[in-house]
Scaffold this active site. Structure first.
Site, PDB file in Angstrom:
ATOM      1  N   GLY A 251      -3.712  10.127 -15.857  1.00  0.00           N
ATOM      2  CA  GLY A 251      -3.433   8.717 -15.624  1.00  0.00           C
ATOM      3  C   GLY A 251      -4.474   8.078 -14.737  1.00  0.00           C
TER       4      GLY A 251
ATOM      5  N   ASP B 277      -0.607  14.242  -8.987  1.00  0.00           N
ATOM      6  CA  ASP B 277      -0.415  13.380 -10.147  1.00  0.00           C
ATOM      7  C   ASP B 277       0.160  12.046  -9.699  1.00  0.00           C
ATOM      8  OD1 ASP B 277      -0.503  12.618 -12.783  1.00  0.00           O
ATOM      9  OD2 ASP B 277       0.819  14.197 -13.528  1.00  0.00           O
TER      10      ASP B 277
ATOM     11  N   ASP C 163       5.053   6.561 -12.494  1.00  0.00           N
ATOM     12  CA  ASP C 163       5.298   5.198 -12.958  1.00  0.00           C
ATOM     13  C   ASP C 163       6.373   4.499 -12.135  1.00  0.00           C
ATOM     14  OD1 ASP C 163       3.457   5.431 -15.201  1.00  0.00           O
ATOM     15  OD2 ASP C 163       4.932   6.805 -16.043  1.00  0.00           O
TER      16      ASP C 163
ATOM     17  N   LYS D 283       7.810   9.453 -15.028  1.00  0.00           N
ATOM     18  CA  LYS D 283       6.450   9.709 -15.458  1.00  0.00           C
ATOM     19  C   LYS D 283       6.417   9.708 -16.990  1.00  0.00           C
ATOM     20  CE  LYS D 283       4.117  12.993 -13.569  1.00  0.00           C
ATOM     21  NZ  LYS D 283       2.924  12.102 -13.600  1.00  0.00           N
TER      22      LYS D 283
ATOM     23  N   GLU E 157       2.760  17.623 -18.120  1.00  0.00           N
ATOM     24  CA  GLU E 157       2.849  17.357 -16.694  1.00  0.00           C
ATOM     25  C   GLU E 157       4.036  18.097 -16.081  1.00  0.00           C
ATOM     26  OE1 GLU E 157       0.899  12.866 -16.468  1.00  0.00           O
ATOM     27  OE2 GLU E 157       3.047  13.101 -16.825  1.00  0.00           O
TER      28      GLU E 157
END
Length: 268
Positions: free
Chosen positions: A61, A117, A120, A130, A139
């Site tokens: 991302g 990581d 969202d 996510k 992930e």
């Protein structure tokens, strides 16, 4: 118990790895930063947790990209050595190769020292959504076996409850009879006024296909879905579902970049 997050008190400061610590200090002078600049600040801060000799889960991302770039830079400078990366997507795999980061897989390294990581959504208990980038399955496979999972976000990702942004909560499904699966998912959350939509490519109406050759159903909620663990378990019981995008009780550290600095919060 996770500490409550106060989005109005954000500062820069040293990382304190004590459980439950929330490190902040006042920023000397507020400056206007773009969202990408905030993501870069968070990504670089996360790499401070990386030590030579570690096996590191490399996230996917726009925010995680900055962390991967920084790891590559520090390897090139010799500040970090003997790093092994486990990428969470084909895109991150390609990025890491371009940076000469040594790579491996879960079969060779079933336990990972640290994963970095983005997310969202992040609720006050550090539960995550996510997968809006499409890599939720890989992930989750990598980050669930990480001793430490550092999540990096800008402050726009903070929500009062999962689904609170009104944006998608992704569910990866098999392509076979996808409409049936989507209908089952929508019915499951009818009390939250859920709408289930097949993710399609922006330039066409063709389905978006994940790295695992699956489809994604995006769930949109108008209300809270309540008990997250119960909701996650119910999703996984639907035939055709591969994995959902709720990452519950997985994050160990949250790094939030705001216009006035960085907050580092550790799970109690």
């Amino acid at each position: 118990m996770a500490l409550a997050y106060n989005p109005h008190f954000i500062g820069t400061g040293n990382v304190d790895t004590a459980a439950g610590a929330l490190m902040t200090s006042p920023s000397p002078s507020p400056v206007s930063l773009s969202q990408d600049e905030l993501k870069k600040i968070a990504g670089f801060k996360a790499v401070e947790f990386v030590e030579s000799g570690m096996v590191v889960g490399l996230g996917t991302g726009s925010t995680a990209k900055h962390a991967v770039d920084r790891i590559g830079e520090l390897l090139r400078q010799g500040v970090l050595t003997d790093i092994v990366g486990i990428p969470t997507s084909k895109k991150t795999h390609e990025q890491a190769l371009s940076l000469n980061i040594p790579l491996s897989d879960l079969e060779t390294h079933p336990v990972i020292d640290l994963a970095i990581d983005g997310a969202d959504e992040v609720d006050p208990d550090m539960n995550l959504v996510k997968g809006r980038g499409g890599s939720l399955l890989r992930e989750k496979m990598i980050e669930c076996v990480s001793k430490k999972f550092v999540v990096i976000v800008d402050e726009s990702k903070l929500v009062d409850y999962i689904g609170g942004s009104g944006l998608a909560m992704p569910v990866e499904i098999v392509p076979f009879c996808w409409k049936f699966t989507a209908q089952m998912l929508q019915s499951l959350f009818k009390d939250a006024d859920c709408v289930a939509k097949l993710r399609t490519l922006p330039e066409s109406e063709n389905p978006y296909v994940t790295d695992n050759n699956n489809y994604i159903i995006d769930l949109y909620f108008k209300k809270s879905i309540g008990d997250l663990k119960a909701a996650g378990d119910a999703i996984l019981r639907i035939p055709g579902v591969v994995e959902h995008g709720m990452f519950l009780d997985m994050a160990t550290t949250l790094i939030v970049a705001g216009e006035h600095g960085v907050t580092v919060k550790n799970k109690a």
